[in-house]
Design an enzyme around this catalytic site. Structure first.
Site, PDB file in Angstrom:
ATOM      1  N   PHE A  49      -2.097   5.623   3.623  1.00  0.00           N
ATOM      2  CA  PHE A  49      -3.058   6.173   4.699  1.00  0.00           C
ATOM      3  C   PHE A  49      -3.917   7.576   4.079  1.00  0.00           C
ATOM      4  CE2 PHE A  49      -0.942   3.779   6.645  1.00  0.00           C
ATOM      5  CZ  PHE A  49      -1.887   2.515   7.849  1.00  0.00           C
ATOM      6  N   HIS A  50      -4.436   7.561   2.375  1.00  0.00           N
ATOM      7  CA  HIS A  50      -4.484   9.104   2.028  1.00  0.00           C
ATOM      8  C   HIS A  50      -5.289   7.926   0.822  1.00  0.00           C
ATOM      9  CE1 HIS A  50      -0.890   8.615  -0.515  1.00  0.00           C
ATOM     10  NE2 HIS A  50      -1.868   8.407  -1.441  1.00  0.00           N
TER      11      HIS A  50
END
Ligand code: TYD
Length: 133
Positions: A49-50
């Site tokens: 999630f980045h």
């Protein structure tokens, strides 16, 4: 253009079993400054999630499997990592998520830069803004 780009690791097998050698600027298309691996991931946990501002990575499941989602802010693609002889190239400014880790999954990641928290984009809206889609 697809976000999914593989690098093949030729297995150097013989009757004893298999071996894969990863060489910087050869099998892996950059100078490797960092190696890390993710293992023992709890069931139902998703990671990542980045995106990164300046980082090339190659990810390979040396054991087990996981589902990798790549997203350039416009298109989202997913792929299973389930082979120790196939690495997924993850370029900078690509949002990544890892899901559905098998219990035995060992996800090895080769990275072109040292760890730098300032290189992370952890907010998806910030990521979209940087991509200016
Ligand atoms: P993080 O990047 O959040 O993991 P993921 O994206 O896979 O969910 O990293 C988890 C923790 O480990 C965080 O505190 C940063 C630290 N870390 C390092 O110190 N060095 C590294 O090379 C990496 C990848 C993480």
């Amino acid at each position: 253009m697809s976000l999914i780009e593989w690098v093949d690791f030729p297995p150097l097998g013989d009757d004893r079993g298999s071996l894969v050698a990863l060489e910087a600027e050869n099998t892996v298309p950059f100078v490797i400054k960092r190696v890390y691996y993710i293992f023992g991931t709890q069931q139902g946990v998703a990671r990542g999630f980045h995106a990164h501002k300046n980082l090339q990575q190659v990810a390979v499941c040396v054991t087990g499997s996981c589902r990798m989602v790549l997203d350039d802010g416009k298109n989202r693609e997913e792929v299973w990592l389930d082979s120790p002889i196939k690495g997924l190239i993850i370029s900078d400014l690509v949002w990544r998520e890892m899901h559905d880790f098998s219990e035995d999954c060992v996800l090895l990641v080769l990275a072109s830069e040292h760890y730098d928290e300032n290189d992370y984009i952890r907010d998806y809206e910030d990521f979209k803004h940087i991509k200016r889609w």
